[in-house]
Motif scaffolding. Structure first.
Motif, PDB file in Angstrom:
ATOM      1  N   GLY A  45       0.300  -1.011  -0.111  1.00  0.00           N
ATOM      2  CA  GLY A  45       0.005  -0.062  -0.031  1.00  0.00           C
ATOM      3  C   GLY A  45       0.220   1.036   0.116  1.00  0.00           C
ATOM      4  N   VAL A  46       0.747   2.165  -1.115  1.00  0.00           N
ATOM      5  CA  VAL A  46       1.040   3.080  -0.641  1.00  0.00           C
ATOM      6  C   VAL A  46       1.322   4.477   0.635  1.00  0.00           C
ATOM      7  N   GLY A  47       0.436   3.950   0.980  1.00  0.00           N
ATOM      8  CA  GLY A  47       0.528   5.062   2.110  1.00  0.00           C
ATOM      9  C   GLY A  47       1.506   4.452   3.609  1.00  0.00           C
ATOM     10  N   ASN A  48       1.770   3.239   3.616  1.00  0.00           N
ATOM     11  CA  ASN A  48       2.735   2.646   3.737  1.00  0.00           C
ATOM     12  C   ASN A  48       4.366   3.137   3.743  1.00  0.00           C
ATOM     13  N   TYR A  49       4.983   4.277   2.857  1.00  0.00           N
ATOM     14  CA  TYR A  49       6.092   4.604   2.247  1.00  0.00           C
ATOM     15  C   TYR A  49       6.488   5.807   2.730  1.00  0.00           C
ATOM     16  N   LYS A  50       4.854   6.056   4.037  1.00  0.00           N
ATOM     17  CA  LYS A  50       5.631   6.987   5.000  1.00  0.00           C
ATOM     18  C   LYS A  50       6.544   6.969   6.272  1.00  0.00           C
ATOM     19  N   HIS A  51       6.242   5.636   6.960  1.00  0.00           N
ATOM     20  CA  HIS A  51       6.942   4.943   7.819  1.00  0.00           C
ATOM     21  C   HIS A  51       7.787   3.577   7.498  1.00  0.00           C
ATOM     22  N   LYS A  52       6.970   2.692   7.270  1.00  0.00           N
ATOM     23  CA  LYS A  52       7.959   1.284   6.297  1.00  0.00           C
ATOM     24  C   LYS A  52       8.718   1.246   5.997  1.00  0.00           C
ATOM     25  N   VAL A  53       8.901   2.085   4.974  1.00  0.00           N
ATOM     26  CA  VAL A  53      10.594   2.122   4.642  1.00  0.00           C
ATOM     27  C   VAL A  53      11.014   2.080   4.657  1.00  0.00           C
ATOM     28  N   SER A  54      11.051   2.876   5.942  1.00  0.00           N
ATOM     29  CA  SER A  54      12.154   3.390   6.672  1.00  0.00           C
ATOM     30  C   SER A  54      12.928   2.869   7.967  1.00  0.00           C
ATOM     31  N   ARG A  55      11.518   1.984   8.387  1.00  0.00           N
ATOM     32  CA  ARG A  55      12.042   0.613   9.051  1.00  0.00           C
ATOM     33  C   ARG A  55      12.533  -0.614   9.061  1.00  0.00           C
ATOM     34  N   ILE A  56      11.694  -0.569   7.279  1.00  0.00           N
ATOM     35  CA  ILE A  56      12.817  -2.120   6.487  1.00  0.00           C
ATOM     36  C   ILE A  56      13.532  -1.633   6.298  1.00  0.00           C
ATOM     37  N   PHE A  57      14.178  -0.339   5.444  1.00  0.00           N
ATOM     38  CA  PHE A  57      15.335  -0.377   5.429  1.00  0.00           C
ATOM     39  C   PHE A  57      16.423  -1.131   6.588  1.00  0.00           C
ATOM     40  N   GLU A  58      16.125  -0.028   7.778  1.00  0.00           N
ATOM     41  CA  GLU A  58      17.130   0.018   9.175  1.00  0.00           C
ATOM     42  C   GLU A  58      17.240  -1.295   9.433  1.00  0.00           C
ATOM     43  N   LYS A  59      15.679  -1.870  10.285  1.00  0.00           N
ATOM     44  CA  LYS A  59      15.995  -2.944  10.573  1.00  0.00           C
ATOM     45  C   LYS A  59      16.143  -4.075  10.172  1.00  0.00           C
ATOM     46  N   LYS A  60      15.806  -3.996   8.863  1.00  0.00           N
ATOM     47  CA  LYS A  60      16.397  -5.651   8.065  1.00  0.00           C
ATOM     48  C   LYS A  60      17.415  -5.542   6.493  1.00  0.00           C
ATOM     49  N   ILE A  61      17.478  -4.661   5.912  1.00  0.00           N
ATOM     50  CA  ILE A  61      18.300  -4.755   4.739  1.00  0.00           C
ATOM     51  C   ILE A  61      19.527  -4.608   5.451  1.00  0.00           C
ATOM     52  N   LYS A  62      19.709  -2.850   5.862  1.00  0.00           N
ATOM     53  CA  LYS A  62      20.886  -2.758   6.170  1.00  0.00           C
ATOM     54  C   LYS A  62      21.777  -3.446   7.096  1.00  0.00           C
ATOM     55  N   PRO A  63      21.350  -4.126   7.621  1.00  0.00           N
ATOM     56  CA  PRO A  63      22.420  -4.996   8.997  1.00  0.00           C
ATOM     57  C   PRO A  63      22.654  -6.908   8.448  1.00  0.00           C
ATOM     58  N   ALA A  64      21.910  -7.021   6.980  1.00  0.00           N
ATOM     59  CA  ALA A  64      21.587  -8.174   6.246  1.00  0.00           C
ATOM     60  C   ALA A  64      23.102  -7.732   5.277  1.00  0.00           C
ATOM     61  N   PHE A  65      23.571  -6.755   4.873  1.00  0.00           N
ATOM     62  CA  PHE A  65      25.021  -5.771   4.302  1.00  0.00           C
ATOM     63  C   PHE A  65      25.775  -5.497   5.008  1.00  0.00           C
ATOM     64  N   ALA A  66      26.639  -6.210   5.213  1.00  0.00           N
ATOM     65  CA  ALA A  66      27.615  -4.823   6.509  1.00  0.00           C
ATOM     66  C   ALA A  66      28.192  -3.874   5.356  1.00  0.00           C
ATOM     67  N   ASP A  67      28.746  -2.710   5.852  1.00  0.00           N
ATOM     68  CA  ASP A  67      29.045  -2.145   4.683  1.00  0.00           C
ATOM     69  C   ASP A  67      29.225  -1.770   3.597  1.00  0.00           C
ATOM     70  N   ALA A  68      27.706  -2.229   2.792  1.00  0.00           N
ATOM     71  CA  ALA A  68      26.965  -1.645   1.386  1.00  0.00           C
ATOM     72  C   ALA A  68      26.764  -0.682   1.306  1.00  0.00           C
ATOM     73  N   LYS A  69      26.617  -0.348  -0.148  1.00  0.00           N
ATOM     74  CA  LYS A  69      25.919   1.206  -0.584  1.00  0.00           C
ATOM     75  C   LYS A  69      24.814   0.836  -0.550  1.00  0.00           C
ATOM     76  N   PHE A  70      24.033   1.392  -0.027  1.00  0.00           N
ATOM     77  CA  PHE A  70      22.917   1.370  -0.516  1.00  0.00           C
ATOM     78  C   PHE A  70      22.030   2.357  -1.898  1.00  0.00           C
ATOM     79  N   GLU A  71      20.981   1.917  -2.298  1.00  0.00           N
ATOM     80  CA  GLU A  71      20.454   3.040  -3.632  1.00  0.00           C
ATOM     81  C   GLU A  71      18.904   2.460  -3.491  1.00  0.00           C
ATOM     82  N   ILE A  72      18.020   3.395  -3.025  1.00  0.00           N
ATOM     83  CA  ILE A  72      16.738   2.486  -2.889  1.00  0.00           C
ATOM     84  C   ILE A  72      15.936   3.572  -4.417  1.00  0.00           C
ATOM     85  N   ILE A  73      15.057   2.834  -5.023  1.00  0.00           N
ATOM     86  CA  ILE A  73      13.852   3.140  -6.092  1.00  0.00           C
ATOM     87  C   ILE A  73      12.692   2.847  -5.150  1.00  0.00           C
TER      88      ILE A  73
END
Length: 128
Positions: A45-73
Motif C-alpha cells: 500500500g502506498v500509505g506505508n511509504y510514510k514510515h514502513k520503508v524506513s523501518r524495513i531499510f533500517e531494521k532488516k536490509i541494512k543489517p544484512a549487508f554490512a558496509d554496503a552502499k545502498f541505493e533505494i528506488i
C-alpha cells in the motif's frame, strides 16, 4: 557483489510480480547477473511509504549487508495523489529519512497511471 545494494520498494502484489519479471527480462537482455544485489520489497500500500520503508531499510536490509552502499528506488502510482487536497505522503521527508539512515541515493519511479496500465501497452518502453 555485496558492496552495492539496490532496494526497490513497491506498493503492491501486482507491482511485485511486474518488477520481478522486469528484472528477469533485463538479465536475459544483458546476458549476465547484475553487478549488485537487488532487493524488491512490497510495502502493501502506498500509505506505508510514510514510515514502513524506513523501518524495513533500517531494521532488516541494512543489517544484512554490512558496509554496503545502498541505493533505494521508490516505485508508486501517482493516481492516488491527483485528487487529494493534501497528499498523504511528503516524499521529501521519506527521502530525507532514508538518507539519514544510510541510503546514498534515493530515486523515485512514478507511474502516472497505475503501472498495470502499461503492462501490455508499452513493454519496450517500460524496459527502457
Amino acid at each position: 557483489m555485496a558492496d552495492k545494494v539496490v532496494v526497490i520498494f513497491i506498493e503492491g502484489d501486482t507491482e511485485e510480480e511486474f518488477y520481478k519479471e522486469l528484472l528477469n527480462v533485463l538479465k536475459r537482455k544483458i546476458g549476465k547477473q547484475f553487478d549488485c544485489n537487488i532487493i524488491i520489497k512490497n510495502v502493501k500500500g502506498v500509505g506505508n511509504y510514510k514510515h514502513k520503508v524506513s523501518r524495513i531499510f533500517e531494521k532488516k536490509i541494512k543489517p544484512a549487508f554490512a558496509d554496503a552502499k545502498f541505493e533505494i528506488i521508490l516505485c508508486y502510482d501517482t493516481d492516488v495523489f491527483t485528487l487529494a487536497k493534501k497528499p498523504p505522503i511528503n516524499w521529501d521527508e521519506v527521502i530525507a529519512d532514508l538518507k539519514s539512515k544510510g541510503a546514498k541515493k534515493v530515486k523515485q519511479v512514478l507511474a502516472k497511471k497505475s503501472i498495470e496500465d502499461w503492462f501490455l501497452y508499452d513493454l519496450d518502453g517500460v524496459l527502457k
